[in-house]
Design an enzyme around this catalytic site. Sequence first.
Site, PDB file in Angstrom:
ATOM      1  N   HIS A  15       0.831  -1.194   0.000  1.00 26.05           N
ATOM      2  CA  HIS A  15       0.000   0.000   0.000  1.00 26.05           C
ATOM      3  C   HIS A  15       0.872   1.254   0.000  1.00 26.05           C
ATOM      4  CE1 HIS A  15      -0.459   1.239   4.549  1.00 26.05           C
ATOM      5  NE2 HIS A  15       0.795   1.065   4.219  1.00 26.05           N
ATOM      6  N   CYS A  34       4.890   5.380   5.280  1.00 25.85           N
ATOM      7  CA  CYS A  34       3.813   4.765   4.487  1.00 25.85           C
ATOM      8  C   CYS A  34       3.472   5.599   3.253  1.00 25.85           C
ATOM      9  CB  CYS A  34       2.565   4.528   5.337  1.00 25.85           C
ATOM     10  SG  CYS A  34       2.681   3.022   6.340  1.00 25.85           S
ATOM     11  N   HIS A  40       5.005  -0.233  -0.399  1.00 27.23           N
ATOM     12  CA  HIS A  40       5.722  -1.152   0.498  1.00 27.23           C
ATOM     13  C   HIS A  40       4.685  -2.130   1.037  1.00 27.23           C
ATOM     14  CE1 HIS A  40       4.004   1.995   2.967  1.00 27.23           C
ATOM     15  NE2 HIS A  40       3.832   1.048   3.866  1.00 27.23           N
ATOM     16  N   HIS A  42       2.923  -4.780   4.057  1.00 27.46           N
ATOM     17  CA  HIS A  42       2.690  -5.112   5.469  1.00 27.46           C
ATOM     18  C   HIS A  42       2.157  -6.539   5.530  1.00 27.46           C
ATOM     19  CE1 HIS A  42       3.154  -1.104   7.281  1.00 27.46           C
ATOM     20  NE2 HIS A  42       2.524  -0.620   6.224  1.00 27.46           N
ATOM     21  N   ASP A  80      -4.853 -10.458  -0.602  1.00 22.40           N
ATOM     22  CA  ASP A  80      -3.549 -11.073  -0.335  1.00 22.40           C
ATOM     23  C   ASP A  80      -2.654 -11.017  -1.574  1.00 22.40           C
ATOM     24  OD1 ASP A  80      -1.666 -12.540   1.236  1.00 22.40           O
ATOM     25  OD2 ASP A  80      -2.236 -14.353   0.129  1.00 22.40           O
ATOM     26  N   HIS A  81      -1.406 -10.563  -1.366  1.00 26.06           N
ATOM     27  CA  HIS A  81      -0.431 -10.395  -2.451  1.00 26.06           C
ATOM     28  C   HIS A  81      -0.923  -9.428  -3.528  1.00 26.06           C
ATOM     29  CE1 HIS A  81       1.574 -13.610  -0.380  1.00 26.06           C
ATOM     30  NE2 HIS A  81       2.640 -13.454  -1.155  1.00 26.06           N
ATOM     31  N   GLU A 125      -1.625  -3.926  11.662  1.00 24.91           N
ATOM     32  CA  GLU A 125      -0.750  -3.544  10.548  1.00 24.91           C
ATOM     33  C   GLU A 125       0.694  -3.913  10.873  1.00 24.91           C
ATOM     34  OE1 GLU A 125      -1.079   0.088   7.703  1.00 24.91           O
ATOM     35  OE2 GLU A 125      -0.003   0.739   9.485  1.00 24.91           O
TER      36      GLU A 125
HETATM   37 NI    NI Z   1       2.457   1.229   5.434  1.00 23.51          NI
END
Ligand code: NI
Length: 135
Positions: A15, A34, A40, A42, A80-81, A125
């Site tokens: 995200h 972020c 990047h 999480h 996911d992914h 997170e």
């Molecule tokens: Ni982040």
Amino acid sequence: MRSTITRREIFNSAHRLFKPELSDEENIKLFGKCAYPNYHGHNYELHVTLTGDIDPYTGFVYDIADLKKIINEEVIEPFDHRNLNLDTTEFSALNPTVENICVVIYQKLRPRIDSKFDLKIRVYETIRNYSEFPV
Ligand code: NI
């Protein structure tokens, strides 16, 4: 007798938190790491908790296999992914903060679960940061 059952799942997503009208520097000032432009990841940890009466025959509040299937269809498969900003409609114009991720997951799961059950979503997170919805 009322009780709870919680299903824990993990999903890995990329995200970026940003406002398009701000510069990269302004976004990093507002959102920290972020906001880095190239995204990047999480490792999100999701807890889905249902509250309801224990069925006297099965001893279940809710069949965990059914809950696993619903979470997989509504959350794991689409998120996911994936890149939450680029690959999902929910976050195309909504910042994928952990708070908003919680609300979106609640909105996706709520129609799939009978209203006689209370539904609570918790998303981590990081190991130190999590949000819950509804409050
Ligand atoms: Ni982040």
